[in-house]
Write an enzyme that holds these catalytic residues in place. Structure first.
Site, PDB file in Angstrom:
ATOM      1  CG  ASP A 189      -0.318  -0.496   2.484  1.00  0.00           C
ATOM      2  OD1 ASP A 189       0.914  -0.435   2.579  1.00  0.00           O
ATOM      3  OD2 ASP A 189      -1.041  -0.928   3.394  1.00  0.00           O
ATOM      4  CG  ASP A 249      -8.739  -1.533  11.727  1.00  0.00           C
ATOM      5  OD1 ASP A 249      -7.763  -2.223  11.343  1.00  0.00           O
ATOM      6  OD2 ASP A 249      -9.132  -0.519  11.122  1.00  0.00           O
ATOM      7  CG  HIS A 287      -5.733  -2.335   8.670  1.00  0.00           C
ATOM      8  ND1 HIS A 287      -5.881  -1.029   9.095  1.00  0.00           N
ATOM      9  CD2 HIS A 287      -4.405  -2.597   8.806  1.00  0.00           C
ATOM     10  CE1 HIS A 287      -4.702  -0.550   9.462  1.00  0.00           C
ATOM     11  NE2 HIS A 287      -3.791  -1.476   9.296  1.00  0.00           N
ATOM     12  CD  GLU A 311      -8.715   0.888   7.846  1.00  0.00           C
ATOM     13  OE1 GLU A 311      -8.636  -0.090   8.606  1.00  0.00           O
ATOM     14  OE2 GLU A 311      -8.172   1.979   8.088  1.00  0.00           O
TER      15      GLU A 311
HETATM   16  P1  PGA Z   1       2.190  -1.447  12.584  1.00  0.00           P
HETATM   17  O1  PGA Z   1       1.097  -1.447  11.436  1.00  0.00           O
HETATM   18  O2  PGA Z   1       3.170  -2.519  12.226  1.00  0.00           O
HETATM   19  O3  PGA Z   1       2.817  -0.069  12.490  1.00  0.00           O
HETATM   20  O4  PGA Z   1       1.501  -1.704  13.856  1.00  0.00           O
HETATM   21  C1  PGA Z   1       0.503  -2.644  11.090  1.00  0.00           C
HETATM   22  C2  PGA Z   1      -0.565  -2.418  10.035  1.00  0.00           C
HETATM   23  O5  PGA Z   1      -1.283  -1.389  10.109  1.00  0.00           O
HETATM   24  O6  PGA Z   1      -0.698  -3.259   9.147  1.00  0.00           O
END
Ligand code: PGA
Length: 256
Positions: A63, A132, A134, A139
């Protein structure tokens, strides 16, 4: 799903690094899907230290934010070059990151999908997970069949990511992300999660129902998934003892 629980984030990243390193050694011209965020940082540091040969490797990132200049300190383009690519012998033309500044984003998403396809598909996709649930920036309530496209971040994800930007206001609302359907086509998925704040999302993803309310739960339908966790991220799992036993008693023929 194979659930691998390790004592510390360091040990969980070690296991993940061994899985990625094995992929590179077994297939030097492999196609890797890569993730950003704090979680894969340790993994990338370990991969750099292994001095692997990246000259034949092609990568596709999950992404990118829309509208951040490529060179912005928080763009995923910057993240990947600073934290991995500039430290290994990857060929720049073989690196693919969604373009958050394309004139025609839907068209560039379709091109991204076509490039993954013409590279032969992703052999191993590295994933993080949001609080959450994702994966990529898909999302909750994302279509479980979605392809690379524009998504709008939830307030929770923008809050979670505010720590990188300094303030929540500076976190873009829009992103380009591989879809859940795209991720499900990877030949193998490797999800890495560490920290107590991920425990709920992991418990739902691994032991809850398959639902778009926790997009990572779709991985239950994927034939080859490894989930590497530290104790904190595993702390909401009901069957943790079973997963530990399975991992500790792996017969040689079933090695990582
Ligand atoms: P993080 O992000 O490793 O910074 O916790 C994980 C994600 O949002 O996929």
């Amino acid at each position: 799903m194979e659930i691998i629980i390790q004592a510390t984030p360091e040990a969980a990243a070690d296991v993940a690094a061994r899985i990625v390193a094995r992929q590179l050694r077994e297939k030097p011209a492999c196609v890797l899907g890569l993730a950003t965020g704090i979680t894969p940082l340790l993994l990338y540091q370990k991969l750099i230290a292994l001095h692997l040969d990246w000259s034949g490797v092609t990568t596709f990132n999950l992404d990118e934010y829309i509208g951040l200049p490529r060179g912005h300190p928080q763009s995923y383009h910057t993240f990947m070059w600073e934290n991995l690519f500039k430290h290994v012998n990857i060929v720049a033309e073989n690196v693919h990151i969604p373009d958050g500044n394309a004139q025609n984003i839907p068209e560039s998403c379709a091109t991204y999908e076509a490039r993954i396809h013409s590279a032969g598909g992703i052999d191993l996709q590295v994933l993080g997970i949001g609080t959450d649930g994702h994966i990529g920036f898909n999302e909750p309530t994302s279509s479980l069949a979605s392809r690379t496209r524009i998504k709008t971040l939830t307030p929770r994800t923008r809050q979670d990511n505010a720590r990188y930007f300094g303030s929540e206001e500076d976190v873009p609302h829009h992103v380009v992300t591989m879809g859940i359907g795209t991720i499900m086509e990877a030949k193998q998925n490797l999800l890495l999660a560490t920290g107590q704040h991920k425990a709920h999302a992991i418990a739902e993803a691994v032991e809850g129902p398959v639902t778009s309310m926790n997009p990572a739960s779709i991985l239950q339908l994927h034939p080859r998934v490894k989930v590497t966790l530290d104790e904190a991220a595993a702390s909401g799992l009901q069957r943790a003892e079973y997963y530990r036993w399975v991992y500790d008693h792996k017969p040689d023929w079933q090695a990582l």
